[in-house]
Design a protein around this motif. Sequence first.
Motif, PDB file in Angstrom:
ATOM      1  N   ARG A  37      -9.166 -20.051  -0.594  1.00  0.00           N
ATOM      2  CA  ARG A  37     -10.384 -20.828   0.033  1.00  0.00           C
ATOM      3  C   ARG A  37     -11.232 -19.777   1.106  1.00  0.00           C
ATOM      4  O   ARG A  37     -11.866 -20.710   1.980  1.00  0.00           O
ATOM      5  N   GLU A  38     -10.658 -19.265   1.682  1.00  0.00           N
ATOM      6  CA  GLU A  38     -11.490 -18.657   3.495  1.00  0.00           C
ATOM      7  C   GLU A  38     -11.117 -16.783   2.955  1.00  0.00           C
ATOM      8  O   GLU A  38     -10.664 -15.825   2.989  1.00  0.00           O
ATOM      9  N   PRO A  39     -12.631 -16.508   1.676  1.00  0.00           N
ATOM     10  CA  PRO A  39     -12.653 -15.186   0.928  1.00  0.00           C
ATOM     11  C   PRO A  39     -13.054 -13.869   1.567  1.00  0.00           C
ATOM     12  O   PRO A  39     -12.427 -12.923   1.916  1.00  0.00           O
ATOM     13  N   LYS A  40     -13.479 -14.758   2.564  1.00  0.00           N
ATOM     14  CA  LYS A  40     -13.772 -13.428   4.234  1.00  0.00           C
ATOM     15  C   LYS A  40     -12.364 -12.374   5.002  1.00  0.00           C
ATOM     16  O   LYS A  40     -12.598 -11.405   4.901  1.00  0.00           O
ATOM     17  N   LEU A  41     -11.392 -14.046   4.769  1.00  0.00           N
ATOM     18  CA  LEU A  41     -10.479 -13.368   5.526  1.00  0.00           C
ATOM     19  C   LEU A  41      -9.279 -12.631   4.729  1.00  0.00           C
ATOM     20  O   LEU A  41      -9.115 -11.643   5.149  1.00  0.00           O
ATOM     21  N   PHE A  42      -9.442 -12.761   3.801  1.00  0.00           N
ATOM     22  CA  PHE A  42      -9.071 -12.247   2.393  1.00  0.00           C
ATOM     23  C   PHE A  42      -9.498 -10.762   2.256  1.00  0.00           C
ATOM     24  O   PHE A  42      -8.355 -10.211   2.025  1.00  0.00           O
ATOM     25  N   GLU A  43     -10.437 -10.799   2.330  1.00  0.00           N
ATOM     26  CA  GLU A  43     -10.811  -9.903   1.674  1.00  0.00           C
ATOM     27  C   GLU A  43     -10.408  -8.620   3.135  1.00  0.00           C
ATOM     28  O   GLU A  43     -10.264  -7.050   2.950  1.00  0.00           O
ATOM     29  N   GLU A  44     -10.724  -9.347   4.446  1.00  0.00           N
ATOM     30  CA  GLU A  44     -10.462  -8.437   5.524  1.00  0.00           C
ATOM     31  C   GLU A  44      -8.837  -8.173   5.607  1.00  0.00           C
ATOM     32  O   GLU A  44      -8.075  -6.387   6.615  1.00  0.00           O
ATOM     33  N   VAL A  45      -7.602  -8.863   5.320  1.00  0.00           N
ATOM     34  CA  VAL A  45      -6.335  -8.433   5.740  1.00  0.00           C
ATOM     35  C   VAL A  45      -5.941  -7.955   4.177  1.00  0.00           C
ATOM     36  O   VAL A  45      -5.360  -6.710   3.994  1.00  0.00           O
ATOM     37  N   TRP A  46      -6.774  -8.429   2.820  1.00  0.00           N
ATOM     38  CA  TRP A  46      -7.121  -7.249   1.861  1.00  0.00           C
ATOM     39  C   TRP A  46      -7.107  -5.045   1.794  1.00  0.00           C
ATOM     40  O   TRP A  46      -6.131  -4.868   1.541  1.00  0.00           O
ATOM     41  N   SER A  47      -8.636  -5.090   2.444  1.00  0.00           N
ATOM     42  CA  SER A  47      -8.177  -3.920   2.997  1.00  0.00           C
ATOM     43  C   SER A  47      -7.765  -3.421   3.798  1.00  0.00           C
ATOM     44  O   SER A  47      -7.204  -2.386   3.404  1.00  0.00           O
ATOM     45  N   TRP A  48      -7.603  -4.110   4.856  1.00  0.00           N
ATOM     46  CA  TRP A  48      -5.797  -3.455   5.761  1.00  0.00           C
ATOM     47  C   TRP A  48      -4.332  -3.401   4.951  1.00  0.00           C
ATOM     48  O   TRP A  48      -4.151  -2.106   5.574  1.00  0.00           O
ATOM     49  N   GLY A  49      -3.974  -4.226   4.746  1.00  0.00           N
ATOM     50  CA  GLY A  49      -2.958  -3.582   3.778  1.00  0.00           C
ATOM     51  C   GLY A  49      -3.362  -2.605   2.598  1.00  0.00           C
ATOM     52  O   GLY A  49      -2.092  -1.847   2.361  1.00  0.00           O
ATOM     53  N   SER A  50      -4.035  -2.234   1.902  1.00  0.00           N
ATOM     54  CA  SER A  50      -4.105  -1.885   0.595  1.00  0.00           C
ATOM     55  C   SER A  50      -4.495  -0.656   1.708  1.00  0.00           C
ATOM     56  O   SER A  50      -4.124   1.204   1.134  1.00  0.00           O
ATOM     57  N   LYS A  51      -4.670   0.003   2.186  1.00  0.00           N
ATOM     58  CA  LYS A  51      -5.357   1.418   3.274  1.00  0.00           C
ATOM     59  C   LYS A  51      -3.438   2.371   3.697  1.00  0.00           C
ATOM     60  O   LYS A  51      -3.666   2.770   4.185  1.00  0.00           O
ATOM     61  N   VAL A  52      -3.163   0.568   4.837  1.00  0.00           N
ATOM     62  CA  VAL A  52      -1.557   1.057   5.075  1.00  0.00           C
ATOM     63  C   VAL A  52      -0.749   1.581   3.871  1.00  0.00           C
ATOM     64  O   VAL A  52       0.181   1.938   4.028  1.00  0.00           O
ATOM     65  N   LEU A  53      -0.873   0.564   2.840  1.00  0.00           N
ATOM     66  CA  LEU A  53       0.048   1.054   1.427  1.00  0.00           C
ATOM     67  C   LEU A  53      -0.258   1.634   1.185  1.00  0.00           C
ATOM     68  O   LEU A  53       0.644   2.067   0.072  1.00  0.00           O
ATOM     69  N   GLU A  54      -1.355   2.667   1.494  1.00  0.00           N
ATOM     70  CA  GLU A  54      -2.488   4.024   0.768  1.00  0.00           C
ATOM     71  C   GLU A  54      -2.204   3.589  -1.079  1.00  0.00           C
ATOM     72  O   GLU A  54      -1.939   3.993  -1.782  1.00  0.00           O
ATOM     73  N   LEU A  55      -3.302   2.551  -0.824  1.00  0.00           N
ATOM     74  CA  LEU A  55      -3.476   1.665  -2.494  1.00  0.00           C
ATOM     75  C   LEU A  55      -4.544   1.700  -2.606  1.00  0.00           C
ATOM     76  O   LEU A  55      -5.448   1.810  -2.136  1.00  0.00           O
TER      77      LEU A  55
END
Length: 486
Positions: free
Chosen positions: A468-486
């Motif tokens: 229900r919060e697509p903007k926050l999802f995009e933020e945490v997804w991008s952060w996690g992808s960068k850290v986890l090298e995905l």
Amino acid sequence: MEAMTKTTKTDVVLVGAGIMSATLGALLRRLEPDWSITVIERLDAAAAESSGSWNNAGTGHSALCEMNYTPQRPDGSIDISKAVRVNEQFQVSRQFWAYAVESDMLADVRSFLNPIPHVSFAHGAEQVDFLRRRHQALAANPLFAGTEFIDDTDAFARRLPLMALSRDFSQPVALSWAGHGTDIDFGVLSKQLLGYAVRNGTSVLFGHEVRNLCYDGNWTLTVRNRRTAQTQRITAKFVFIGAGGETLPLLQKSGIKEAKGFGGFPVGGLFMRSRDPAMVAAHRAKVYGSPAQDLPAMVAPHLDARIVNGEPWLVFGAFVGWSPKFLKHGRLTDLGRSIKRDNLLSLLRVGVSQRKLVNYLLGQLQLSQPDRVEALRQFVPSASGSGWETIAAGQRVQVIRCGVLDFDTTVLSSGDGSIAGLLGASPGASTAVSTMLEVLERCFPDRYQAWLPRLTDMVPSLGVTLSREPKLFEEVWSWGSKVLEL
């Protein structure tokens, strides 16, 4: 006669050294660095049962490819509620793992997490129609954005060359392709989290098992050293039991009323695996088919690319094995000892109401290796059996209550929150962080609010429904992808 040698005190006892206890231990160590925590593991190593690398399929279960999480309603519409819930839970785990990497709790991301597409596979007009409607139902949800529906045979062959080889495409086929799936080695992940906890003061007793436990304001556990047969008592304010199939028997021994009526039925798993270089190179995805109607998720066939100890593998299954043991390294008396007056009727009801499942399990036990190869050919038509071996995977205990099988992951806790245990299987390890946060909230209500700022550092979306919060999802997804090298 066993000699009682000593009594020790600790704030927290975690029974079992798999992904659940390792996760809870790591969370508590960040939240309460001064607490004394003791892990008790009956085997001589961490993650040697269900969390072990070869005791599960290594799927980062996020409902991207598991069609059983999106059942069809009687009116033909697709119910996506469970898929969304499981994906939300996986996002919590993903964020915590990213935090743990940034905080040096976890090292060498590729040792435990690798990007692998998650794919749903349908063949035949009816299955293809279902998959198309499933894709349409999920498309508007931001958690499933980017998932592709593919029904072109050329595209199928490009994406999955091993599955296309020698396939008769006269029947329609389709894929739901999520390129952002993951393969996770929960054994390595468990060991790294436990290693972090130990480096920061947690004690681990390997080769020890809990023989009994009782409560008189604190929990007193009778613990036996399996090598020396010496016995000790450990008292604790809080006990968590994350011991796989051993959880139910220990909860029964605890005497808490919340465990009354629960039963369990052991189900073993078998997989076929191969590291043939040509086949491994031709298949880099986790591809899930659909289980037969009215059968549970555990029987959905899937062909998985795996990375174990840095080596690429293919795994196909799961096939069902059986033993009365509740653990792979358990006792032949486990099932019999778990049957109590308060759960006997419930067990008998399942035997009557789940005849289709029982017949399926009996049929699985009669499968020969050529039968398993024939099942493999539904995914890999060119399979000959050469280069494939069958291995025994983990032992699961399917939870039974009130005559009903429960295939979800369930937290069972006492009314005062002094003891909790984890029952069930799928989605299990993938949602460990979300599940252990539930344990913290339920069992430490007087401390949870004070912990929230620190927990939100670990899981930025905590308490938020990301779909229900697509903007926050995009933020945490991008952060996690960068850290986890995905």
